[in-house]
Design a protein around this motif. Structure first.
Motif, PDB file in Angstrom:
ATOM      1  N   UNK A 172      73.915  11.962 -26.991  1.00 51.61           N
ATOM      2  CA  UNK A 172      74.040  13.312 -26.438  1.00 51.61           C
ATOM      3  C   UNK A 172      73.260  13.424 -25.130  1.00 51.61           C
ATOM      4  N   UNK A 173      72.049  12.909 -25.119  1.00 49.48           N
ATOM      5  CA  UNK A 173      71.255  12.950 -23.891  1.00 49.48           C
ATOM      6  C   UNK A 173      71.857  12.117 -22.778  1.00 49.48           C
ATOM      7  N   UNK A 174      72.433  10.955 -23.144  1.00 52.65           N
ATOM      8  CA  UNK A 174      73.082  10.112 -22.131  1.00 52.65           C
ATOM      9  C   UNK A 174      74.283  10.820 -21.514  1.00 52.65           C
ATOM     10  N   UNK A 175      75.037  11.527 -22.341  1.00 54.04           N
ATOM     11  CA  UNK A 175      76.196  12.274 -21.814  1.00 54.04           C
ATOM     12  C   UNK A 175      75.731  13.352 -20.845  1.00 54.04           C
ATOM     13  N   UNK A 176      74.682  14.075 -21.199  1.00 55.05           N
ATOM     14  CA  UNK A 176      74.177  15.111 -20.295  1.00 55.05           C
ATOM     15  C   UNK A 176      73.671  14.506 -18.978  1.00 55.05           C
ATOM     16  N   UNK A 177      73.054  13.345 -19.091  1.00 55.14           N
ATOM     17  CA  UNK A 177      72.579  12.667 -17.867  1.00 55.14           C
ATOM     18  C   UNK A 177      73.754  12.268 -16.974  1.00 55.14           C
ATOM     19  N   UNK A 178      74.812  11.734 -17.610  1.00 56.61           N
ATOM     20  CA  UNK A 178      75.985  11.346 -16.812  1.00 56.61           C
ATOM     21  C   UNK A 178      76.675  12.575 -16.218  1.00 56.61           C
ATOM     22  N   UNK A 179      76.732  13.662 -16.944  1.00 56.95           N
ATOM     23  CA  UNK A 179      77.321  14.893 -16.404  1.00 56.95           C
ATOM     24  C   UNK A 179      76.511  15.381 -15.213  1.00 56.95           C
ATOM     25  N   UNK A 180      75.174  15.281 -15.317  1.00 56.34           N
ATOM     26  CA  UNK A 180      74.329  15.684 -14.198  1.00 56.34           C
ATOM     27  C   UNK A 180      74.581  14.812 -12.971  1.00 56.34           C
ATOM     28  N   UNK A 181      74.803  13.514 -13.168  1.00 57.14           N
ATOM     29  CA  UNK A 181      75.119  12.627 -12.045  1.00 57.14           C
ATOM     30  C   UNK A 181      76.449  13.011 -11.386  1.00 57.14           C
ATOM     31  N   UNK A 182      77.455  13.310 -12.190  1.00 55.96           N
ATOM     32  CA  UNK A 182      78.749  13.733 -11.635  1.00 55.96           C
ATOM     33  C   UNK A 182      78.586  15.040 -10.865  1.00 55.96           C
ATOM     34  N   UNK A 183      77.815  15.950 -11.411  1.00 56.22           N
ATOM     35  CA  UNK A 183      77.572  17.232 -10.740  1.00 56.22           C
ATOM     36  C   UNK A 183      76.893  17.010  -9.386  1.00 56.22           C
ATOM     37  N   UNK A 184      75.884  16.135  -9.362  1.00 59.38           N
ATOM     38  CA  UNK A 184      75.177  15.870  -8.110  1.00 59.38           C
ATOM     39  C   UNK A 184      76.108  15.241  -7.063  1.00 59.38           C
ATOM     40  N   UNK A 202      82.932   6.814  -9.352  1.00 61.59           N
ATOM     41  CA  UNK A 202      82.115   5.859 -10.100  1.00 61.59           C
ATOM     42  C   UNK A 202      81.228   6.577 -11.124  1.00 61.59           C
ATOM     43  N   UNK A 203      80.668   7.739 -10.732  1.00 59.38           N
ATOM     44  CA  UNK A 203      79.872   8.514 -11.699  1.00 59.38           C
ATOM     45  C   UNK A 203      80.739   9.013 -12.841  1.00 59.38           C
ATOM     46  N   UNK A 204      81.998   9.341 -12.570  1.00 58.26           N
ATOM     47  CA  UNK A 204      82.900   9.790 -13.629  1.00 58.26           C
ATOM     48  C   UNK A 204      83.231   8.659 -14.590  1.00 58.26           C
ATOM     49  N   UNK A 205      83.338   7.426 -14.068  1.00 53.27           N
ATOM     50  CA  UNK A 205      83.574   6.282 -14.946  1.00 53.27           C
ATOM     51  C   UNK A 205      82.410   6.112 -15.919  1.00 53.27           C
ATOM     52  N   UNK A 206      81.168   6.251 -15.418  1.00 54.42           N
ATOM     53  CA  UNK A 206      80.010   6.165 -16.305  1.00 54.42           C
ATOM     54  C   UNK A 206      80.020   7.285 -17.348  1.00 54.42           C
ATOM     55  N   UNK A 207      80.490   8.471 -16.959  1.00 51.96           N
ATOM     56  CA  UNK A 207      80.591   9.568 -17.918  1.00 51.96           C
ATOM     57  C   UNK A 207      81.617   9.257 -19.005  1.00 51.96           C
ATOM     58  N   UNK A 208      82.735   8.638 -18.619  1.00 50.81           N
ATOM     59  CA  UNK A 208      83.738   8.257 -19.619  1.00 50.81           C
ATOM     60  C   UNK A 208      83.165   7.260 -20.623  1.00 50.81           C
ATOM     61  N   UNK A 209      82.364   6.313 -20.153  1.00 50.36           N
ATOM     62  CA  UNK A 209      81.756   5.341 -21.059  1.00 50.36           C
ATOM     63  C   UNK A 209      80.778   6.031 -22.013  1.00 50.36           C
ATOM     64  N   UNK A 210      79.992   6.990 -21.465  1.00 46.76           N
ATOM     65  CA  UNK A 210      79.047   7.705 -22.333  1.00 46.76           C
ATOM     66  C   UNK A 210      79.776   8.544 -23.373  1.00 46.76           C
TER      67      UNK A 210
END
Length: 355
Positions: A290-302, A269-277
């Motif tokens: 750019x900041x939203x993408x980094x935030x989504x990447x951080x969520x996927x990492x977590x 689900x976090x990866x889906x949000x990253x794809x949208x960003x």
């Protein structure tokens, strides 16, 4: 955001201690009170309360184990085994062999006496064993019965004779008896008084008794053989507990891979949000995106770290290290197209993103 980005101190999320300081303070005070209470009742403070409570708790555990687990199992075992071992003896092998030898002697006597019957006393008085089965067959049956009868009368009468099987000889003798019995039934009233009808019926009763005793002995053997099955059933609880402990120890010593079907759902689900960003960044490369993408990447990492927190991270079959390396690559300042290419490779390569 951990290792992916470097944030100033004032923009970082408060630490776990800062967010939960009230709960940690209450827990620390509770631990302090428990420690003080235990010290006051320990031998260091001159009290034997703690030692006495420990002995009482151990005694209660032993008593509960014995009363609720050991004693019921032992009672079931005693009841089951007494059913087989302490049951009253209805029939023994010696009694069976004695009745079988008696049947053999009856057939031998009948075979010897039947040809000597005088004619005229019954409708079959002149018909001996030889006349009903043929002289050769009658002589062979008489000889076999005589040999078997001598073997049965000797010590260890259940053994086989020198030239044949007792059961086969009994069957042959009963065939001769049944042929005579059929002839006697042609005039039942007269042969019951002056013939051999009553004798044939009594020998058949003895044969029925021998067959019934043989069936009872076989049933007793089956029941005794079931004692092994009952012992295994009584041991099943202990075996199940042992298996559970060994399986838990094996899993603890050798971490397994996560269940990608259920445990990897938050990561997907976090990866889906990253794809949208990333799609939004592809349309408009602004600082906000750019900041939203980094935030989504951080969520996927977590979510990836949480997924592998209690599972295999170090073996060569683990995807953890490659997955973290690709996430670091996503956090680098590259174009949206390059990030989409990395994400597409991740979706194809890792099991965590495939259902």
């Amino acid at each position: 955001a951990g290792h992916l980005t470097v944030l100033p101190r004032w923009a970082r999320m408060p630490s776990s201690l800062q967010r939960n300081w009230l709960l940690y303070s209450a827990g620390g005070l509770a631990v302090l009170w428990v420690a003080r209470y235990l010290y006051a009742h320990s031998s260091w403070a001159g009290s034997d309360d703690l030692d006495r409570w420990s002995r009482e708790a151990a005694a209660a555990l032993r008593e509960g184990w014995r009363e609720h687990i050991v004693e019921p199992l032992l009672q079931v075992q005693r009841e089951l085994f007494n059913t087989f071992r302490a049951k009253p003896t209805i029939l023994s092998a010696e009694e069976f062999e004695a009745d079988k030898a008696a049947l053999m002697r009856m057939l031998v006597d009948y075979t010897h006496n039947r040809p000597a019957t005088t004619t005229g006393t019954s409708s079959t008085a002149g018909v001996g064993i030889s006349s009903t089965t043929g002289s050769g067959a009658g002589s062979a049956t008489s000889t076999a019965l005589t040999a078997a009868g001598s073997s049965a009368a000797a010590p260890g009468g259940g053994e086989l004779s020198a030239g044949g099987d007792i059961d086969a000889v009994l069957t042959a003798g009963m065939q001769v008896l049944m042929q005579s019995y059929e002839r006697e039934l042609q005039s039942p009233l007269r042969n019951l008084v002056v013939g051999d009808l009553a004798r044939c019926m009594l020998i058949q009763v003895q044969r029925l008794k021998v067959d019934t005793e043989a069936a009872m002995l076989k049933l007793d053997q089956v029941l005794r053989a079931n004692e092994l099955n009952i012992s295994l059933l009584a041991a099943l609880p202990a075996l199940a507990v042992t298996w559970v402990v060994l399986a838990a120890t094996y899993r603890w010593l050798r971490p397994r891979a996560p269940n990608m079907r259920t445990e990897a759902v938050p990561l997907r689900m976090a990866t889906v949000e990253l794809q949208r960003a990333l799609a939004a960044l592809e349309r408009s490369e602004t600082a906000e995106h750019q900041g939203l993408v980094l935030h989504r990447v951080a969520n996927v990492y977590r979510e990836a770290v949480r997924l592998y927190a209690r599972h295999d991270r170090t073996s060569r079959y683990s995807e953890y290290r490659s997955l973290i390396a690709d996430l670091h690559e996503l956090s680098e300042p590259v174009s949206g197209a390059e990030r989409l290419a990395v994400l597409s490779r991740m979706m194809q390569a890792y099991k965590a993103f495939r259902r």
